[in-house]
Design an enzyme around this catalytic site. Structure first.
Site, PDB file in Angstrom:
ATOM      1  N   SER A  94       0.861  -1.180   0.000  1.00  0.00           N
ATOM      2  CA  SER A  94       0.000   0.000   0.000  1.00  0.00           C
ATOM      3  C   SER A  94       0.903   1.237   0.000  1.00  0.00           C
ATOM      4  O   SER A  94       1.828   1.336  -0.798  1.00  0.00           O
ATOM      5  CB  SER A  94      -0.926  -0.016   1.222  1.00  0.00           C
ATOM      6  N   TYR A 153      -5.348   8.380  -5.798  1.00  0.00           N
ATOM      7  CA  TYR A 153      -4.337   7.414  -5.359  1.00  0.00           C
ATOM      8  C   TYR A 153      -4.664   6.843  -3.976  1.00  0.00           C
ATOM      9  O   TYR A 153      -4.656   5.628  -3.771  1.00  0.00           O
ATOM     10  CB  TYR A 153      -2.971   8.104  -5.335  1.00  0.00           C
ATOM     11  N   LYS A 156      -5.386   2.857  -2.542  1.00  0.00           N
ATOM     12  CA  LYS A 156      -4.522   2.229  -1.553  1.00  0.00           C
ATOM     13  C   LYS A 156      -5.271   1.924  -0.252  1.00  0.00           C
ATOM     14  O   LYS A 156      -4.977   0.940   0.430  1.00  0.00           O
ATOM     15  CB  LYS A 156      -3.309   3.124  -1.272  1.00  0.00           C
TER      16      LYS A 156
END
Length: 359
Positions: free
Chosen positions: A199, A213, A217
């Site tokens: 991650s 983004y 994650k």
């Protein structure tokens, strides 16, 4: 004996007979302190008994997606140094061939093999399942899968193309779901295995410029927690790694379009080297730790965001309980600093626009 002497003697006798009441709080404090010390010592003693047995990498088959560069390649090298057989998975065949040559330099015996597979792990599950099956036929069942394939896009929410949100979820999330789905049944049948999700600290803390983004994650965290609950009875353990900005080709590309606010916030934690990240991730995966963090900031973030995540040992849970309040206080100062950076940038931008209009 005078009446005054008698009174004084009576008072002294009374104080002597009742003074233990005054010591009671102190005695209770000592008992509580002794109990806590004994409890902590007991936890440290029994913790190794309930922690998972470390995975031996010598002779193990490790699959690394996104293994042609950056953190993925360094993880492959670290595992190869410990005697593992490696399958590198990535899209670019030329980069894979080059990565294979680099990994092979670190062999510790002449039996080790590095296998390369060129495939996009985020597009077609049946294709991913097929190539993983081929790898297992050549090198044996997968003992550890490292999901390192990923990409990053930064920019203000309203300026990021909506298609980028979709592509990041495909690569960063589904690109980890598909390989994991392809190996997890065999791991459960064998009653052993490790699954690693790479991650990011942006997967623990939503930052300016990372709306696309961070969400991809963060999704890995939910997947990892649910999966760990399913596979733990089968002696299969999941690790989620949260590296900070790391000196990789992906970061170089990201920096080309990163907003000023994001750059200033990122500078507060510095840049890590991929070799160091790889060592920490491999160590935690081998031990079966659920969370893998890098440096003091990473440790603090992991403790702060532990929530209902699993723990590998009782002592880990105790550490989180003890440090939570302190780390939350420190985090508030960080958040205040980030907000200040964003406000200053906004004011400077507005002043610049006003100045341009006057001209």
């Amino acid at each position: 004996m005078s009446s005054e002497e008698g009174l004084s003697s009576a008072i002294s006798d009374w104080l002597f007979s009742n003074s233990w009441w005054l010591l009671l709080p102190f005695i209770m404090l000592l008992v509580v302190a002794a109990f806590i010390v004994a409890f902590v010592l007991l936890l440290y003693m029994i913790s190794p008994l309930i922690s998972p047995k470390p995975l031996k990498l010598k002779g193990a088959h490790v699959v690394v997606t996104g293994g042609s560069s950056g953190i993925g390649k360094c993880i492959a090298i670290e595992c190869y140094k410990q005697g593992a057989f490696i399958t590198l998975v990535a899209r670019d065949e030329n980069k894979l061939i080059q990565a294979k040559k680099e990994v092979e330099k670190f062999a510790i015996n002449d039996k080790q093999v590095v296998l390369c597979i060129s495939v996009d792990v985020s597009k077609d599950y049946s294709q991913v399942e097929s190539v993983i099956k081929q790898a297992q036929e050549k090198l044996g069942p997968v003992d550890m899968l490292v999901n390192c394939a990923g990409m990053s896009v930064s920019g203000k929410f309203e300026e990021v193309d909506v298609k980028r949100f979709q592509s990041l979820m495909e690569v960063n999330y589904l690109g980890s779901v598909y390989p994991t789905r392809a190996v997890i049944t065999t791991m459960k049948e064998r009653r052993m295995g490790r699954v690693v999700f790479i991650s990011s600290q942006a997967g623990q803390l939503g930052l300016f410029g990372y709306t696309a983004y961070s969400s991809s994650k963060f999704a890995l965290r939910g997947l990892a927690e649910a999966l760990q609950m399913e596979v733990k009875p089968y002696n299969v353990y999941v690790t989620v790694a949260y590296p900070p900005d790391t000196d990789t080709p992906c970061l170089t590309e990201e920096n080309k379009t990163k907003p000023l606010e994001t750059k200033l916030i990122s500078e507060t934690s510095g840049v890590c080297q991929p070799e160091h990240v790889a060592k920490v991730v491999v160590r935690d995966a081998v031990q079966g730790n659920f969370s893998s963090s890098i440096g003091p900031d990473g440790y603090m973030l992991s403790a702060l965001t532990c929530g209902m995540s699993p723990v590998t040992s009782i002592t880990e849970g105790l550490q989180q309980i003890v440090t939570m309040g302190l780390f939350r206080t420190i985090a508030l100062f960080y958040l205040g600093s980030f907000d200040s950076i964003i406000r200053r940038c906004m004011i400077q931008r507005e002043q610049s626009k006003a100045s341009d209009k006057r001209e």
